[in-house]
Design a protein around this motif. Structure first.
Motif, PDB file in Angstrom:
ATOM      1  N   TYR A  19       0.828  -1.216   0.000  1.00  0.00           N
ATOM      2  CA  TYR A  19       0.000   0.000   0.000  1.00  0.00           C
ATOM      3  C   TYR A  19       0.862   1.266   0.000  1.00  0.00           C
ATOM      4  O   TYR A  19       0.531   2.251  -0.663  1.00  0.00           O
ATOM      5  CB  TYR A  19      -0.952   0.006   1.199  1.00  0.00           C
ATOM      6  CG  TYR A  19      -1.895  -1.178   1.221  1.00  0.00           C
ATOM      7  CD1 TYR A  19      -2.519  -1.607   0.048  1.00  0.00           C
ATOM      8  CD2 TYR A  19      -2.162  -1.863   2.396  1.00  0.00           C
ATOM      9  CE1 TYR A  19      -3.374  -2.696   0.052  1.00  0.00           C
ATOM     10  CE2 TYR A  19      -3.021  -2.958   2.418  1.00  0.00           C
ATOM     11  CZ  TYR A  19      -3.617  -3.362   1.239  1.00  0.00           C
ATOM     12  OH  TYR A  19      -4.463  -4.438   1.248  1.00  0.00           O
ATOM     13  N   TYR A  79      -2.597   6.481   1.177  1.00  0.00           N
ATOM     14  CA  TYR A  79      -2.224   5.293   1.947  1.00  0.00           C
ATOM     15  C   TYR A  79      -3.346   4.922   2.927  1.00  0.00           C
ATOM     16  O   TYR A  79      -3.744   3.763   3.030  1.00  0.00           O
ATOM     17  CB  TYR A  79      -0.911   5.561   2.684  1.00  0.00           C
ATOM     18  CG  TYR A  79      -0.434   4.440   3.562  1.00  0.00           C
ATOM     19  CD1 TYR A  79      -0.028   3.214   3.009  1.00  0.00           C
ATOM     20  CD2 TYR A  79      -0.377   4.588   4.947  1.00  0.00           C
ATOM     21  CE1 TYR A  79       0.409   2.179   3.812  1.00  0.00           C
ATOM     22  CE2 TYR A  79       0.070   3.558   5.758  1.00  0.00           C
ATOM     23  CZ  TYR A  79       0.463   2.355   5.191  1.00  0.00           C
ATOM     24  OH  TYR A  79       0.897   1.332   5.997  1.00  0.00           O
ATOM     25  N   TYR A  82      -6.268   2.907   1.710  1.00  0.00           N
ATOM     26  CA  TYR A  82      -6.037   1.456   1.684  1.00  0.00           C
ATOM     27  C   TYR A  82      -6.170   0.865   3.094  1.00  0.00           C
ATOM     28  O   TYR A  82      -6.779  -0.187   3.297  1.00  0.00           O
ATOM     29  CB  TYR A  82      -4.641   1.130   1.151  1.00  0.00           C
ATOM     30  CG  TYR A  82      -4.454   1.417  -0.320  1.00  0.00           C
ATOM     31  CD1 TYR A  82      -5.099   0.644  -1.278  1.00  0.00           C
ATOM     32  CD2 TYR A  82      -3.620   2.451  -0.744  1.00  0.00           C
ATOM     33  CE1 TYR A  82      -4.923   0.900  -2.634  1.00  0.00           C
ATOM     34  CE2 TYR A  82      -3.436   2.715  -2.090  1.00  0.00           C
ATOM     35  CZ  TYR A  82      -4.088   1.947  -3.034  1.00  0.00           C
ATOM     36  OH  TYR A  82      -3.919   2.196  -4.365  1.00  0.00           O
TER      37      TYR A  82
END
Ligand code: BG6
Ligand code: MG
Length: 216
Positions: A19, A79, A82
């Motif tokens: 990720y 980020y 995710y």
């Protein structure tokens, strides 16, 4: 004998490196260059700020302070999108077995991570209660391979560094553990983590017998 265990997070407990990679790659592409999985290896164990510096170097991009700060925020927001989708299915194989074994033996455990998102991730995957203390990007000033992150952990757990084991997937993390005077266990590619005292591909290779011998 060993009295406490310290776990890195990204790449040890969960595979969040993918990720981080996707979020950095998106930013690189927006700025007009490629970012490869191979280059992503350099980002493991490294702070968010340092990662952006390396990324901009790769793309030959110069940034004003304002742009730099904006891109840091943008990467983290991508980020976190995710992370928001994560659940316990993303815990790496046999991590719960090892955590349960050590908890059953009353062995204290701490987290030792460079990430400022560590608490949120442990909560998402349901492992927060295993750790007596989190040392993460919010309370560490010196980056791995400096031993600070692990020395704070040992101190908080009330054990001497020599009585601690560290699980790490990053070269800088193994070096930090060795610099702290702790027993280092590399999780991943043995040829990359050759400085570790013990090497395992993943936790499925770490038997309860092996753990039992460490703490005996
Ligand atoms: C480390 C990762 O655990 O945390 C690095 O290996 C990452 O790749 C660093 O850059 C900081 O993470 P965060 O979540 O604070 O951006
Ligand atoms: Mg890691």
């Amino acid at each position: 004998g060993i009295k406490a265990f310290i776990f890195d997070l990204d790449g040890v407990i969960v595979d969040t490196a993918k990720y981080h990679y996707l979020a950095w790659k998106k930013l690189a592409n927006e700025l007009g260059f490629e970012f490869t999985l191979e280059q992503n290896e350099l980002f493991k164990g490294v702070s968010r700020k340092r990662c952006l510096e390396i990324l901009l170097d790769i793309g030959n991009v110069t940034a004003t302070q304002e742009q730099f700060d904006t891109w840091m925020v943008e990467k983290n927001e991508d980020y976190l999108a995710y992370i928001d989708e994560m659940d316990s299915s993303e815990i790496l194989p046999d991590v719960p077995r090892v955590l349960n074994y050590l908890k059953g033996k009353n062995i204290p455990m701490a987290l030792g991570s460079a990430s400022k998102n560590a608490r949120a991730i442990l909560e998402k995957v349901g492992l927060i209660s295993y750790f007596e203390y989190l040392v993460d990007g919010t309370n560490v000033t010196k980056a791995k391979p400096d031993p600070e992150v692990f020395l704070i952990g040992a101190n908080k757990l009330g054990v001497s560094p020599e009585a601690c084991v560290v699980f790490e997937d990053a070269v800088a993390g193994i070096q930090a553990a060795n610099n702290a005077g702790m027993t280092s266990i590399g999780i991943g590619d043995e040829s990359i983590l050759s400085e570790a005292q013990y090497n395992f591909k993943d936790f499925t290779e770490i038997s309860n017998d092996f753990l039992g011998q460490l703490i005996s």
